[in-house]
Write a protein that holds these residues in place. Structure first.
Motif, PDB file in Angstrom:
ATOM      1  N   GLN A 166       0.831  -1.203   0.000  1.00 25.20           N
ATOM      2  CA  GLN A 166       0.000   0.000   0.000  1.00 25.20           C
ATOM      3  C   GLN A 166       0.864   1.250   0.000  1.00 25.20           C
ATOM      4  O   GLN A 166       0.549   2.230  -0.698  1.00 25.20           O
ATOM      5  CB  GLN A 166      -0.916   0.021   1.228  1.00 25.20           C
ATOM      6  CG  GLN A 166      -2.135  -0.867   1.127  1.00 25.20           C
ATOM      7  CD  GLN A 166      -3.134  -0.561   2.229  1.00 25.20           C
ATOM      8  OE1 GLN A 166      -3.248   0.580   2.670  1.00 25.20           O
ATOM      9  NE2 GLN A 166      -3.858  -1.570   2.668  1.00 25.20           N
ATOM     10  N   LEU A 167       1.949   1.238   0.772  1.00 23.73           N
ATOM     11  CA  LEU A 167       2.810   2.420   0.833  1.00 23.73           C
ATOM     12  C   LEU A 167       3.403   2.735  -0.531  1.00 23.73           C
ATOM     13  O   LEU A 167       3.551   3.912  -0.897  1.00 23.73           O
ATOM     14  CB  LEU A 167       3.919   2.197   1.858  1.00 23.73           C
ATOM     15  CG  LEU A 167       3.490   2.086   3.322  1.00 23.73           C
ATOM     16  CD1 LEU A 167       4.713   1.943   4.224  1.00 23.73           C
ATOM     17  CD2 LEU A 167       2.649   3.275   3.751  1.00 23.73           C
TER      18      LEU A 167
ATOM     19  N   GLN B 177       2.698   0.162  15.135  1.00 19.78           N
ATOM     20  CA  GLN B 177       2.180  -1.021  14.449  1.00 19.78           C
ATOM     21  C   GLN B 177       2.479  -0.944  12.952  1.00 19.78           C
ATOM     22  O   GLN B 177       2.844  -1.943  12.321  1.00 19.78           O
ATOM     23  CB  GLN B 177       0.668  -1.136  14.687  1.00 19.78           C
ATOM     24  CG  GLN B 177       0.032  -2.392  14.127  1.00 19.78           C
ATOM     25  CD  GLN B 177      -1.443  -2.493  14.494  1.00 19.78           C
ATOM     26  OE1 GLN B 177      -1.891  -1.925  15.495  1.00 19.78           O
ATOM     27  NE2 GLN B 177      -2.194  -3.207  13.673  1.00 19.78           N
ATOM     28  N   ILE B 178       2.326   0.251  12.382  1.00 24.74           N
ATOM     29  CA  ILE B 178       2.638   0.443  10.964  1.00 24.74           C
ATOM     30  C   ILE B 178       4.122   0.203  10.710  1.00 24.74           C
ATOM     31  O   ILE B 178       4.508  -0.449   9.731  1.00 24.74           O
ATOM     32  CB  ILE B 178       2.230   1.862  10.526  1.00 24.74           C
ATOM     33  CG1 ILE B 178       0.708   2.033  10.638  1.00 24.74           C
ATOM     34  CG2 ILE B 178       2.689   2.141   9.094  1.00 24.74           C
ATOM     35  CD1 ILE B 178       0.222   3.442  10.415  1.00 24.74           C
ATOM     36  N   ASP B 179       4.958   0.713  11.593  1.00 23.39           N
ATOM     37  CA  ASP B 179       6.405   0.513  11.446  1.00 23.39           C
ATOM     38  C   ASP B 179       6.771  -0.963  11.537  1.00 23.39           C
ATOM     39  O   ASP B 179       7.664  -1.436  10.824  1.00 23.39           O
ATOM     40  CB  ASP B 179       7.145   1.307  12.523  1.00 23.39           C
ATOM     41  CG  ASP B 179       7.022   2.811  12.335  1.00 23.39           C
ATOM     42  OD1 ASP B 179       6.685   3.242  11.217  1.00 23.39           O
ATOM     43  OD2 ASP B 179       7.254   3.548  13.312  1.00 23.39           O
TER      44      ASP B 179
ATOM     45  N   ARG C 226      10.558  -8.499   6.191  1.00 27.82           N
ATOM     46  CA  ARG C 226      11.052  -9.869   6.289  1.00 27.82           C
ATOM     47  C   ARG C 226      10.889 -10.405   7.715  1.00 27.82           C
ATOM     48  O   ARG C 226      10.445 -11.532   7.932  1.00 27.82           O
ATOM     49  CB  ARG C 226      12.510  -9.956   5.844  1.00 27.82           C
ATOM     50  CG  ARG C 226      13.033 -11.385   5.742  1.00 27.82           C
ATOM     51  CD  ARG C 226      14.445 -11.397   5.207  1.00 27.82           C
ATOM     52  NE  ARG C 226      14.503 -10.932   3.831  1.00 27.82           N
ATOM     53  CZ  ARG C 226      14.297 -11.716   2.769  1.00 27.82           C
ATOM     54  NH1 ARG C 226      13.999 -12.999   2.941  1.00 27.82           N
ATOM     55  NH2 ARG C 226      14.389 -11.229   1.551  1.00 27.82           N
ATOM     56  N   THR C 227      11.238  -9.565   8.711  1.00 29.93           N
ATOM     57  CA  THR C 227      11.071  -9.979  10.097  1.00 29.93           C
ATOM     58  C   THR C 227       9.600 -10.162  10.436  1.00 29.93           C
ATOM     59  O   THR C 227       9.199 -11.139  11.086  1.00 29.93           O
ATOM     60  CB  THR C 227      11.701  -8.947  11.045  1.00 29.93           C
ATOM     61  OG1 THR C 227      13.110  -8.886  10.792  1.00 29.93           O
ATOM     62  CG2 THR C 227      11.459  -9.313  12.498  1.00 29.93           C
ATOM     63  N   TYR C 228       8.762  -9.211   9.973  1.00 34.13           N
ATOM     64  CA  TYR C 228       7.319  -9.302  10.240  1.00 34.13           C
ATOM     65  C   TYR C 228       6.755 -10.599   9.657  1.00 34.13           C
ATOM     66  O   TYR C 228       6.001 -11.326  10.326  1.00 34.13           O
ATOM     67  CB  TYR C 228       6.594  -8.093   9.652  1.00 34.13           C
ATOM     68  CG  TYR C 228       5.094  -8.133   9.854  1.00 34.13           C
ATOM     69  CD1 TYR C 228       4.520  -7.697  11.045  1.00 34.13           C
ATOM     70  CD2 TYR C 228       4.253  -8.624   8.859  1.00 34.13           C
ATOM     71  CE1 TYR C 228       3.142  -7.754  11.234  1.00 34.13           C
ATOM     72  CE2 TYR C 228       2.886  -8.682   9.043  1.00 34.13           C
ATOM     73  CZ  TYR C 228       2.333  -8.242  10.233  1.00 34.13           C
ATOM     74  OH  TYR C 228       0.965  -8.304  10.416  1.00 34.13           O
ATOM     75  N   LEU C 229       7.126 -10.917   8.407  1.00 35.78           N
ATOM     76  CA  LEU C 229       6.582 -12.097   7.748  1.00 35.78           C
ATOM     77  C   LEU C 229       7.166 -13.382   8.325  1.00 35.78           C
ATOM     78  O   LEU C 229       6.485 -14.411   8.363  1.00 35.78           O
ATOM     79  CB  LEU C 229       6.836 -12.011   6.241  1.00 35.78           C
ATOM     80  CG  LEU C 229       6.020 -10.942   5.513  1.00 35.78           C
ATOM     81  CD1 LEU C 229       6.452 -10.829   4.059  1.00 35.78           C
ATOM     82  CD2 LEU C 229       4.528 -11.230   5.598  1.00 35.78           C
ATOM     83  N   THR C 230       8.409 -13.333   8.768  1.00 37.21           N
ATOM     84  CA  THR C 230       8.994 -14.521   9.407  1.00 37.21           C
ATOM     85  C   THR C 230       8.262 -14.856  10.701  1.00 37.21           C
ATOM     86  O   THR C 230       7.971 -16.032  10.985  1.00 37.21           O
ATOM     87  CB  THR C 230      10.486 -14.290   9.682  1.00 37.21           C
ATOM     88  OG1 THR C 230      11.171 -14.065   8.436  1.00 37.21           O
ATOM     89  CG2 THR C 230      11.101 -15.492  10.379  1.00 37.21           C
ATOM     90  N   ASN C 231       7.933 -13.845  11.486  1.00 37.20           N
ATOM     91  CA  ASN C 231       7.166 -14.070  12.718  1.00 37.20           C
ATOM     92  C   ASN C 231       5.750 -14.545  12.406  1.00 37.20           C
ATOM     93  O   ASN C 231       5.211 -15.431  13.086  1.00 37.20           O
ATOM     94  CB  ASN C 231       7.130 -12.785  13.546  1.00 37.20           C
ATOM     95  CG  ASN C 231       8.491 -12.418  14.113  1.00 37.20           C
ATOM     96  OD1 ASN C 231       9.338 -13.287  14.344  1.00 37.20           O
ATOM     97  ND2 ASN C 231       8.719 -11.131  14.331  1.00 37.20           N
ATOM     98  N   TYR C 232       5.152 -13.973  11.386  1.00 37.07           N
ATOM     99  CA  TYR C 232       3.815 -14.376  10.935  1.00 37.07           C
ATOM    100  C   TYR C 232       3.860 -15.837  10.483  1.00 37.07           C
ATOM    101  O   TYR C 232       2.954 -16.637  10.781  1.00 37.07           O
ATOM    102  CB  TYR C 232       3.399 -13.452   9.801  1.00 37.07           C
ATOM    103  CG  TYR C 232       1.957 -13.476   9.359  1.00 37.07           C
ATOM    104  CD1 TYR C 232       1.000 -14.339   9.885  1.00 37.07           C
ATOM    105  CD2 TYR C 232       1.532 -12.580   8.359  1.00 37.07           C
ATOM    106  CE1 TYR C 232      -0.313 -14.331   9.449  1.00 37.07           C
ATOM    107  CE2 TYR C 232       0.218 -12.551   7.922  1.00 37.07           C
ATOM    108  CZ  TYR C 232      -0.699 -13.438   8.447  1.00 37.07           C
ATOM    109  OH  TYR C 232      -2.005 -13.411   8.002  1.00 37.07           O
TER     110      TYR C 232
END
Length: 534
Positions: free
Chosen positions: A253-254, A294-296, A303-309
């Protein structure tokens, strides 16, 4: 009017006349390859923080599984809600919702205003060509008396007249990102993949911007994608756009909001799960955004966000793989029994393909190809490939996926296998729309509609004869071939596909007031037309 993002193409629209929940999606889709991005699982929980499960109205734009979530709808959504149905030519959406227990429906008419209790007005734009979604896609415009919004999601309207006339719009919600397997699954050289990917990304955002400019809403909210890919198998995790790669077809989106600003549009806003927009008279727009932290977290280091997900989602991925058939069956025999009767009369589809498709299945344990199945549209047969006949189109995937599709007689492989990106493909020559239309039409009803659509779209007037009349050969309802499904008695033609009846003398439909059969007396110039049986 208050609009809250519940993730992907999902939103809750709250008005004084009732709430409409649109396209709620929380369950992994397409063999657990697609997950909502960002993670929206809190909104799909039984806790229901947004109050979506008891909304007065439900709008499901189409049957793609990132819009139609049968698991969540069955387990969580109140069956007392009223479903707002697009005016599709095939009844699949209603049929599937009825299977889940929904019983209250408002059947709209395409691009016509429907008035709901309390002064709420809606207009649903239904796209009905064989290439639109799973034989259909739609967007919804909503007017509560003070505010008008257009939820386009990932529909691509071909005419703007009725939609534009419903406005002007206070807000426009639309897709801007890819939702496709091309070019990632093709055996193109890396340089070609990058070139094609860059073009797809640019074209997708440019197309979305054209819609933004076309409807001229005061505020714009990009949404309805992209998903994220969390399984390491089949190279899926690498498909994600971790670092705003200009060759990745799934921009964030960004990225699109920045593209809008570069093109001189500063009225675009971030719309992620939890974002709430309050719209009022005289252009009022208040945005209650999720915390910046949360946005940050989501966009700062994807990559970190998706790895945790991925770690949270792994049990769902494992369960999907474990639930697939682990034994082998006679795929060729089953496909012959299932598909060959469809090919016998699929004249337009076979002519459009005019070649062969090779499907290779791979044993997941050994990684070796264990079956080579040819779909031959020249001879209209399914068989084992002899290694010599030329196949212009080739697909390769793990056998358990095909075993599942064949054993369940899944009529739409696009809405399962192809959107999953769990396959590899090659082709000789340009894209051929008939290939993927064929793979979403593997039932008598779907193929009947597709064949009828192509017949009516051709320059040839396709007629048949019945009791001294020349009539259109394909039923105006779902395009069934009336020489196969039609019967005539006492001046009335009945289509046995769904029981629709027509008066031969006038062409008037006796079962609906919005369909008419072309019918006129036979003349000598008509020659020998195929007959509809008495």
């Amino acid at each position: 009017m208050r609009i809250t993002s519940i993730g992907h193409a999902g939103m809750l629209v709250e008005t004084a006349a009732g709430r409409i929940v649109c396209d709620p999606w929380f369950t992994p889709a397409y063999f657990a390859s697609w997950f909502p991005f960002p993670d929206n699982s809190a909104f799909g929980s039984q806790a229901d923080p947004a109050g979506i499960r008891t909304a007065e109205y439900l709008f499901v734009s189409h049957l793609h599984h990132d819009h139609f979530d049968p698991h969540w709808l069955s387990a969580t959504m109140s069956k007392d809600t009223t479903v707002l149905l697009p005016d599709y030519q095939v009844p699949d959406l209603r049929d599937e919702l009825e299977k889940l227990g929904f019983r209250n429906f408002v059947q709209t008419r395409n691009r016509e205003i429907t008035e709901l209790p309390g002064g709420l007005k809606i207009l649903i734009d239904a796209l009905i060509t064989p290439t639109d979604g799973p034989l259909g896609d739609s967007g919804i415009a909503i007017d509560d008396g003070e505010v008008r919004i257009f939820n386009q999601n990932d529909a691509r309207p071909v005419e703007d007249g009725p939609i534009a006339a419903f406005g002007p719009y206070d807000a426009h919600f639309l897709q801007y990102s890819g939702a496709i397997w091309y070019p990632m699954v093709y055996d193109f050289p890396d340089r070609m993949k990058a070139t094609v990917g860059r073009r797809k990304r640019e074209n997708g955002m440019a197309r979305a911007l054209r819609y933004v400019e076309q409807y001229g809403a005061k505020q714009v909210f990009p949404f309805a994608g992209p998903p994220c890919f969390l399984d390491e198998r089949d190279g899926l995790f690498a498909i994600n756009d971790f670092d705003d790669d200009p060759a990745n077809v799934f921009p964030s989106q960004l990225a699109f909001l920045e593209f809008m600003r570069e093109q001189g549009h500063d009225n675009g806003h971030l719309f992620v799960p939890g974002t709430t927009v309050v719209l009022g008279a005289d252009g009022k727009c208040e945005i209650e955004q999720v915390p910046q932290a949360q946005i940050d977290e989501i966009y700062g280091d994807r990559r970190t966000y998706l790895t945790n997900y991925q770690k949270r989602a792994q049990p769902q991925i494992d369960a999907m793989h474990a639930g697939l058939p682990q034994d082998k069956s006679d795929l060729v025999g089953q496909l012959k029994e299932w598909i060959e009767p469809l090919l016998e009369w699929a004249d337009h589809t076979c002519a459009g393909l005019n070649g062969r498709i090779l499907l290779e299945t791979v044993d997941p344990a050994s990684g070796e190809v264990d079956d080579r199945i040819v779909f031959d549209f020249l001879t209209r047969t399914i068989g084992t490939w002899d290694g010599e006949a030329e196949c212009r189109y080739k697909f390769r995937t793990e056998r358990p996926l095909i075993e599942h599709l064949v054993r369940t007689r899944t009529p739409d492989w696009v809405n399962e296998l192809f959107l999953s990106c769990r396959f590899q493909a090659s082709r000789k020559g340009p894209y051929n729309e008939y290939i993927y239309t064929f793979f979403k039409s593997l039932s008598e009803e779907h193929m009947t509609y597709v064949e009828g659509y192509y017949a009516e779209s051709s320059d040839v007037t396709d007629l048949a004869q019945a009791e001294g009349y020349a009539v259109q050969r394909h039923c105006p309802h779902l395009k069934a071939d009336l020489t196969r499904f039609g019967t005539v008695a006492d001046g009335v033609l009945t289509c046995s596909m769904h029981g629709w009846q027509f008066d031969l003398a006038s062409g008037r439909c006796l079962t609906s007031d919005d369909r008419k059969l072309v019918s006129r007396p036979l003349t000598a110039e008509d020659g020998e037309l195929p007959k509809i049986l008495g």
